[in-house]
Design an enzyme around this catalytic site. Structure first.
Site, PDB file in Angstrom:
ATOM      1  N   LYS A  22     -63.929 100.534 -86.813  1.00  0.00           N
ATOM      2  CA  LYS A  22     -63.428  99.259 -86.281  1.00  0.00           C
ATOM      3  C   LYS A  22     -63.209  99.343 -84.777  1.00  0.00           C
ATOM      4  O   LYS A  22     -63.663  98.473 -84.027  1.00  0.00           O
ATOM      5  CB  LYS A  22     -62.096  98.910 -86.971  1.00  0.00           C
ATOM      6  N   CYS A 117     -51.585  94.067 -84.122  1.00  0.00           N
ATOM      7  CA  CYS A 117     -50.474  94.574 -84.929  1.00  0.00           C
ATOM      8  C   CYS A 117     -49.184  94.625 -84.128  1.00  0.00           C
ATOM      9  O   CYS A 117     -49.190  94.998 -82.955  1.00  0.00           O
ATOM     10  CB  CYS A 117     -50.795  95.983 -85.441  1.00  0.00           C
ATOM     11  N   ARG A 122     -46.725  96.315 -76.198  1.00  0.00           N
ATOM     12  CA  ARG A 122     -48.103  96.736 -75.909  1.00  0.00           C
ATOM     13  C   ARG A 122     -48.553  96.084 -74.599  1.00  0.00           C
ATOM     14  O   ARG A 122     -49.363  95.154 -74.585  1.00  0.00           O
ATOM     15  CB  ARG A 122     -49.036  96.370 -77.078  1.00  0.00           C
ATOM     16  N   ASP A 310     -52.630 105.975 -85.789  1.00  0.00           N
ATOM     17  CA  ASP A 310     -53.092 105.031 -86.809  1.00  0.00           C
ATOM     18  C   ASP A 310     -53.070 105.628 -88.216  1.00  0.00           C
ATOM     19  O   ASP A 310     -53.421 104.948 -89.182  1.00  0.00           O
ATOM     20  CB  ASP A 310     -54.511 104.528 -86.469  1.00  0.00           C
ATOM     21  N   ARG A 402     -58.212  93.020 -91.970  1.00  0.00           N
ATOM     22  CA  ARG A 402     -58.621  93.076 -90.560  1.00  0.00           C
ATOM     23  C   ARG A 402     -59.351  94.370 -90.239  1.00  0.00           C
ATOM     24  O   ARG A 402     -60.162  94.410 -89.312  1.00  0.00           O
ATOM     25  CB  ARG A 402     -57.381  92.996 -89.648  1.00  0.00           C
TER      26      ARG A 402
HETATM   27  C1  EPZ Z   1     -55.808 101.098 -79.495  1.00  0.00           C
HETATM   28  O1  EPZ Z   1     -54.777 100.210 -79.147  1.00  0.00           O
HETATM   29  C2  EPZ Z   1     -56.164 100.787 -80.921  1.00  0.00           C
HETATM   30  N1  EPZ Z   1     -56.640  99.416 -81.001  1.00  0.00           N
HETATM   31  C3  EPZ Z   1     -54.967 101.000 -81.817  1.00  0.00           C
HETATM   32  O2  EPZ Z   1     -55.382 100.802 -83.154  1.00  0.00           O
HETATM   33  C4  EPZ Z   1     -54.472 102.439 -81.671  1.00  0.00           C
HETATM   34  O3  EPZ Z   1     -53.258 102.567 -82.367  1.00  0.00           O
HETATM   35  C5  EPZ Z   1     -54.228 102.767 -80.201  1.00  0.00           C
HETATM   36  O4  EPZ Z   1     -55.400 102.459 -79.409  1.00  0.00           O
HETATM   37  C6  EPZ Z   1     -53.892 104.234 -79.967  1.00  0.00           C
HETATM   38  O5  EPZ Z   1     -54.914 105.050 -80.478  1.00  0.00           O
HETATM   39  C7  EPZ Z   1     -57.896  99.150 -80.699  1.00  0.00           C
HETATM   40  O6  EPZ Z   1     -58.699 100.015 -80.392  1.00  0.00           O
HETATM   41  C8  EPZ Z   1     -58.303  97.738 -80.811  1.00  0.00           C
HETATM   42  P1  EPZ Z   1     -53.316 102.125 -76.047  1.00  0.00           P
HETATM   43  P2  EPZ Z   1     -54.369  99.999 -77.631  1.00  0.00           P
HETATM   44  O7  EPZ Z   1     -53.645 101.258 -74.887  1.00  0.00           O
HETATM   45  O8  EPZ Z   1     -55.601 100.071 -76.818  1.00  0.00           O
HETATM   46  C9  EPZ Z   1     -49.172 102.080 -73.640  1.00  0.00           C
HETATM   47  C10 EPZ Z   1     -55.163 100.122 -85.368  1.00  0.00           C
HETATM   48  O9  EPZ Z   1     -54.317 100.259 -86.285  1.00  0.00           O
HETATM   49  N2  EPZ Z   1     -49.862 101.206 -72.666  1.00  0.00           N
HETATM   50  O10 EPZ Z   1     -54.022 103.421 -76.201  1.00  0.00           O
HETATM   51  O11 EPZ Z   1     -53.531  98.779 -77.553  1.00  0.00           O
HETATM   52  C11 EPZ Z   1     -48.975 101.393 -74.988  1.00  0.00           C
HETATM   53  O12 EPZ Z   1     -47.811 100.600 -74.976  1.00  0.00           O
HETATM   54  C12 EPZ Z   1     -54.725  99.821 -83.964  1.00  0.00           C
HETATM   55  O13 EPZ Z   1     -56.384 100.188 -85.560  1.00  0.00           O
HETATM   56  C13 EPZ Z   1     -49.216 100.840 -71.499  1.00  0.00           C
HETATM   57  O14 EPZ Z   1     -48.054 101.200 -71.256  1.00  0.00           O
HETATM   58  O15 EPZ Z   1     -53.475 101.276 -77.396  1.00  0.00           O
HETATM   59  C14 EPZ Z   1     -48.887 102.574 -75.912  1.00  0.00           C
HETATM   60  O16 EPZ Z   1     -47.585 103.094 -75.894  1.00  0.00           O
HETATM   61  C15 EPZ Z   1     -53.248  99.638 -83.823  1.00  0.00           C
HETATM   62  N3  EPZ Z   1     -49.892 100.048 -70.611  1.00  0.00           N
HETATM   63  C16 EPZ Z   1     -49.833 103.606 -75.275  1.00  0.00           C
HETATM   64  O17 EPZ Z   1     -50.007 103.181 -73.914  1.00  0.00           O
HETATM   65  C17 EPZ Z   1     -51.167  99.632 -70.822  1.00  0.00           C
HETATM   66  O18 EPZ Z   1     -51.723  98.918 -69.966  1.00  0.00           O
HETATM   67  C18 EPZ Z   1     -51.206 103.684 -75.918  1.00  0.00           C
HETATM   68  O19 EPZ Z   1     -51.750 102.375 -76.047  1.00  0.00           O
HETATM   69  C19 EPZ Z   1     -51.823 100.008 -72.008  1.00  0.00           C
HETATM   70  C20 EPZ Z   1     -51.140 100.806 -72.914  1.00  0.00           C
END
Ligand code: EPZ
Length: 425
Positions: A22, A117, A122, A310, A402
């Site tokens: 996904k 989610c 986020r 995840d 989803r």
């Molecule tokens: C991706 O989310 C995935 N979603 C998530 O999968 C997954 O849990 C996550 O990466 C971590 O592996 C997709 O790929 C669509 P991040 P994302 O940016 O990109 C902080 C699932 O169940 N952060 O790596 O939103 C954030 O708050 C989903 O399939 C900032 O502070 O995750 C978090 O604490 C849920 N500022 C950490 O970084 C930013 O600009 C990691 O978030 C971006 C992120």
């Protein structure tokens, strides 16, 4: 509305084939905007987040042709819009990849804020920092991210991410494909889907090096080819979910169409807990075999190659029935334990303090009526229902649809007694 009814107590046995990832597919589909021509994407998971992505591509003016349930041809030649309304983007997280891809191709984008989610705050500040470093102006107002470049277009720069972010790494890569000069992302995310997106873009003519390490270099190219085909990488999280389900049910499951090296953090933890694993020589199949109750373990989720966040809820189910007291610490998001209240209603002994759940293993969970609070929480509740005594009803299963293709059919083929029924509203 629909719900799942599971009669628990059957060890999972048999073979399960893993679908395309996904989180790779939701990045690769927006990336097709950069191609200005036709490409074919295969091994796409047939899930609702993918349908939403394809709807946005069609809304923008692309032609999408389904060649089968898992293969599409996308022709992005006639894309003539650069705005995606909030009503479309709010339905899933990955809608924010349309910002990077539209900005990359057209030098401007107006895209609604993403949904997804509810697993803690986020923010997208790192995405914005990256676009701004390349010379774009970014304005966030009224639920819309508006971004545009001046007459120089995007210009490559060094971008050091303050947090390891999958989303920011991907969005910056998408925007940087045509930028002048070289864009360097430091402290980049290393997940398999980052590598898959880079492979896809490189197959189409981009020049991206270092994906899978924490420094990614994108040398801007004037255009991409069209006419290529690409197959999405197998889903690491779906495979991990079945590995944990096999272990929790004391089953014997052969997982096929996976990449076992992507599963190493999960395999190592399961082996520590007493589960037997057998990997095929080609690294594409994994047998997970558990005869006895697993033993306690401490797990901390981290960016790849750490233990995936995840799989945190699914792991909580396994730890709930393991022998001893385990610690489960969330190291990526600030809150991802909402589902523990549902597991507690099934008899799990879980105490959450800050980012750590203390889980005292019990002999059995007991079926009851529970609600999926998000995608992976839903997967965890299915595993809990499969191993619980009696009947479990799971509500709000749209979250599960989803992200997992044919999920209950796959569990049913492994022997689980699981049925989807329509609920009167
Ligand atoms: C991706 O989310 C995935 N979603 C998530 O999968 C997954 O849990 C996550 O990466 C971590 O592996 C997709 O790929 C669509 P991040 P994302 O940016 O990109 C902080 C699932 O169940 N952060 O790596 O939103 C954030 O708050 C989903 O399939 C900032 O502070 O995750 C978090 O604490 C849920 N500022 C950490 O970084 C930013 O600009 C990691 O978030 C971006 C992120």
């Amino acid at each position: 509305m629909e719900k799942l009814i599971i009669k628990g107590g059957t060890p999972l046995k048999g073979t399960v084939k893993i679908s395309g990832a996904k989180n790779a597919a939701v990045a690769i589909l927006p990336a097709t905007i950069l191609i200005n021509g036709k490409c074919r994407i295969d091994n796409l998971p047939n899930i609702s987040d993918i349908k939403l992505c394809l709807q946005i591509l069609e809304y923008l003016g692309a032609t999408v042709t389904y060649l089968s349930n898992n293969e599409v041809e996308i022709d992005s030649t006639n894309i003539d819009k650069t705005e995606v309304p909030f009503s479309m983007t709010k339905k899933f997280r990955a809608s924010y990849y349309f910002i990077g891809s539209l900005l990359g191709r057209f030098g401007k984008a107006e895209v609604g804020f993403p949904g997804g989610c509810n697993i803690g705050s986020r923010p997208i500040d790192q995405h914005i920092k990256g676009f701004e470093a390349m010379g774009a102006t970014v304005e966030c107002e009224g639920g819309i991210v508006k971004t545009y470049t001046n007459e120089n277009g995007l210009v490559g720069d060094n971008i050091y991410l303050d947090v390891v972010s999958v989303g920011a790494t991907i969005n910056i890569m998408l925007a940087a494909v045509f930028a002048q000069g070289t864009t360097i992302i430091e402290n980049a995310a290393k997940e398999p889907h980052i590598v898959d997106l880079a492979n896809f873009l490189n197959t189409m003519g981009a020049n991206i090096k270092g994906a899978g390490t924490d420094v990614i270099k994108i040398a801007g190219v004037p255009n991409l080819n069209s006419g290529a085909s690409y197959s999405i990488v197998p889903d690491q999280i779906e495979a991990g979910t079945f590995m944990i389900a096999a272990a929790a049910s004391k089953g014997d499951v052969l997982i096929t169409n996976c990449i076992t090296t992507h599963l190493s953090p999960i395999s190592a933890k399961l082996e520590e807990m007493g589960v037997t694993l057998e990997e095929s020589d080609d690294g594409e199949q994994l047998r997970v075999f558990a005869q006895n109750r697993t033993t306690k373990a401490n797990i901390k989720t981290l960016p790849y190659p750490g233990f995936p966040t995840d799989l945190q809820p699914q792991s909580a189910v396994l730890l709930s029935v393991s022998d001893g007291t385990s610690y489960l610490t969330e190291g990526v998001f600030d809150s991802r334990f909402q589902y523990t209240e549902e597991l507690k209603r099934m008899g799990a002994k879980i105490r959450v303090e800050g980012k750590t759940a203390y889980i005292e293993g019990v002999e059995h969970l007991t079926g009851c009526s529970v609600t999926a609070t998000d995608l992976r929480a839903g997967a965890a509740l299915i595993i809990a229902g499969i191993i619980a005594d009696g009947e479990t009803e799971i509500h709000s299963i749209e979250h599960i649809d989803r992200g997992y293709e044919d999920f209950e059919e796959k569990f049913r083929a492994l022997g689980a007694d699981i049925t989807r029924v329509t609920v009167e509203e």
